[in-house]
Scaffold this active site. Structure first.
Site, PDB file in Angstrom:
ATOM      1  N   GLY A  80     -10.711 -27.814 -15.120  1.00  0.00           N
ATOM      2  CA  GLY A  80     -10.403 -27.912 -16.543  1.00  0.00           C
ATOM      3  C   GLY A  80      -9.575 -29.142 -16.849  1.00  0.00           C
ATOM      4  O   GLY A  80      -9.365 -29.486 -18.006  1.00  0.00           O
ATOM      5  N   VAL A 114      -8.522 -33.392 -16.293  1.00  0.00           N
ATOM      6  CA  VAL A 114      -9.256 -34.646 -16.450  1.00  0.00           C
ATOM      7  C   VAL A 114      -9.696 -35.231 -15.111  1.00  0.00           C
ATOM      8  O   VAL A 114     -10.759 -35.854 -15.017  1.00  0.00           O
ATOM      9  CB  VAL A 114      -8.402 -35.665 -17.250  1.00  0.00           C
ATOM     10  CG1 VAL A 114      -7.181 -36.100 -16.460  1.00  0.00           C
ATOM     11  CG2 VAL A 114      -9.236 -36.869 -17.660  1.00  0.00           C
ATOM     12  N   SER A 121     -10.696 -33.755 -12.206  1.00  0.00           N
ATOM     13  CA  SER A 121     -11.926 -33.156 -11.684  1.00  0.00           C
ATOM     14  C   SER A 121     -13.106 -33.437 -12.608  1.00  0.00           C
ATOM     15  O   SER A 121     -14.253 -33.543 -12.159  1.00  0.00           O
ATOM     16  CB  SER A 121     -11.746 -31.649 -11.474  1.00  0.00           C
ATOM     17  OG  SER A 121     -11.473 -30.976 -12.688  1.00  0.00           O
ATOM     18  N   MET A 155     -12.654 -22.234 -10.046  1.00  0.00           N
ATOM     19  CA  MET A 155     -12.037 -21.261  -9.147  1.00  0.00           C
ATOM     20  C   MET A 155     -10.939 -20.481  -9.857  1.00  0.00           C
ATOM     21  O   MET A 155      -9.969 -21.065 -10.345  1.00  0.00           O
ATOM     22  CB  MET A 155     -11.434 -21.978  -7.929  1.00  0.00           C
ATOM     23  CG  MET A 155     -12.441 -22.538  -6.967  1.00  0.00           C
ATOM     24  SD  MET A 155     -11.636 -23.454  -5.609  1.00  0.00           S
ATOM     25  CE  MET A 155     -11.570 -25.097  -6.347  1.00  0.00           C
ATOM     26  N   CYS A 215      -2.893 -23.314  -0.017  1.00  0.00           N
ATOM     27  CA  CYS A 215      -4.032 -23.089  -0.914  1.00  0.00           C
ATOM     28  C   CYS A 215      -5.145 -24.090  -0.631  1.00  0.00           C
ATOM     29  O   CYS A 215      -6.326 -23.727  -0.596  1.00  0.00           O
ATOM     30  CB  CYS A 215      -3.583 -23.190  -2.367  1.00  0.00           C
ATOM     31  SG  CYS A 215      -4.925 -23.009  -3.567  1.00  0.00           S
ATOM     32  N   CYS A 236       0.529 -23.262  -8.640  1.00  0.00           N
ATOM     33  CA  CYS A 236      -0.674 -22.896  -9.392  1.00  0.00           C
ATOM     34  C   CYS A 236      -0.622 -21.495  -9.989  1.00  0.00           C
ATOM     35  O   CYS A 236      -1.051 -21.289 -11.111  1.00  0.00           O
ATOM     36  CB  CYS A 236      -1.911 -23.065  -8.516  1.00  0.00           C
ATOM     37  SG  CYS A 236      -1.809 -22.300  -6.899  1.00  0.00           S
TER      38      CYS A 236
END
Length: 384
Positions: free
Chosen positions: A16, A18, A20, A39, A104, A215
């Site tokens: 979501g 910029v 990626s 994900m 992660c 995260c």
């Protein structure tokens, strides 16, 4: 469109954000068949004011629509809680300060996500991390993508070209198999270039603010979040002279070098921000689990906050084997400047680092990551 990668499928982790989004666009321009995966790694609190998962998916879907690629919503929350969050809690309960984003990456984004992508028939995965991967032959030659596929070269993890955004620290636990399947397109760009591209392309999230914080915690107050899982165990706060000067709420809620939220005053006298003295700020210097005591000192340069060495455990090396003992540079926390150091092997997966210049607030639970110039060699979890 460039067709040099036509027929090769790559699955992009669309967050979501910029970075990626531009990653997906760049790969499509290079001729890849691109599939987006969003994900979902955290199940609780979707209605919380701090949770952005639903908004992020809407943004990712809008990006996929503009670029013209498929997007799939995949839930990795069970894997995340089992492989990452459980370890996060264990570390805090043991008085250490873990970095769950590192775990992660190793366990979710480049393991569970990679496995899912391979089941979709992908040859590669890609994320918006600011890092680079290269393949090097036995004779030291850097191989291009086609040569790398045909050789048994060694994959290296490199810093991103933008020093202010480099994320190799968080990726240091990736192994050869993971790197051989990974692309980091924006690692070759500056952040300003990524923003400019997003605007030129007309991506709907071109001006979206970068995400910050852990995260699964998002922007919520960290202590409030942690208190839902770890009970408070109040105890004394003592200074370096052994005087009790306050009470803490539980050692798990503090980290070495912490300055805010101690509840013991510490006037910020002009000119005394970094030095000692009665008006200098207080910092957490030690945590004694045996006596449930939080030790604090005044002044940024207090000797208790300086370390000329550290021991690390649970080492993970990108090459698959530990580098030879010698001189390198290291980071003991993210965004820290590389510090010259000397590596010495320890027993098993342990190692020791010594520094000619003292390092500030070296924190058990954080990672010590080694570099040879721009090459990230790997690292381990700081034990002491």
């Amino acid at each position: 469109m460039n067709k040099r990668h036509s027929g090769q499928r790559v699955v992009v982790g669309l967050s979501g954000g910029v970075d990626s989004a531009v990653t997906a666009w760049l790969l499509k321009q290079q001729g890849y068949e691109v599939i987006g995966i969003f994900m979902k790694n955290w199940e609780d609190d979707d209605d919380s004011e701090y949770c952005s998962s639903n908004v992020d998916f809407i943004d990712a879907a809008a990006v996929a629509d503009v670029i013209g690629i498929e997007i799939e919503h995949v839930n990795f929350a069970a894997e995340y809680k089992d492989r990452v969050f459980a370890e996060f809690l264990r570390e805090y309960q043991a008085g250490r300060t873990p970095n769950p984003d590192i775990l992660c990456n190793a366990e979710i984004k480049f393991k569970a996500f990679l496995d899912h992508a391979l089941r979709l028939g992908a040859q590669k995965i890609a994320t918006g991390h600011y890092a680079r991967v290269r393949c090097v032959a036995a004779d030291g030659r850097v191989l291009d993508a086609a040569q790398a596929q045909m050789s048994d070269g060694r994959f290296e993890l490199l810093k991103g070209l933008d020093p202010s955004k480099d994320q190799s620290y968080f990726l240091h636990r990736l192994n050869q198999a993971q790197l051989s399947k990974t692309l980091f397109p924006v690692g070759e760009l500056l952040k300003t270039e990524v923003r400019r591209l997003a605007l030129e392309i007309g991506l709907p999230n071109a001006k979206k603010k970068d995400s910050t914080g852990i995260c699964f915690i998002g922007e919520r107050p960290f202590r409030d979040f942690l208190n839902r899982y770890i009970a408070r165990e109040p105890g004394p706060i003592k200074d370096d002279k052994g005087r009790t000067i306050g009470q803490h709420v539980g050692l798990s809620f503090y980290t070495l070098g912490q300055r805010q939220g101690l509840g013991i005053g510490g006037l910020k006298a002009k000119g005394a921000q970094r030095g000692g003295g009665e008006h200098a700020p207080w910092f957490v210097a030690r945590k004694d689990l045996a006596t449930n005591t939080l030790w604090v000192v005044q002044g940024h340069e207090h000797p208790w906050l300086q370390s000329h060495g550290l021991s690390a455990q649970d080492a993970s090396w990108v090459a698959g084997t530990a580098p030879q003992a010698g001189r390198f540079s290291a980071k003991t926390r993210y965004r820290q400047l590389d510090a010259p150091c000397t590596l010495a092997a320890g027993a098993g997966a342990a190692f020791h680092l010594s520094f000619p210049e003292p390092q500030w607030a070296v924190t058990p639970g954080q990672s010590a990551v080694l570099y040879d110039d721009e090459v990230c060699l790997g690292g381990g979890v700081i034990a002491a």
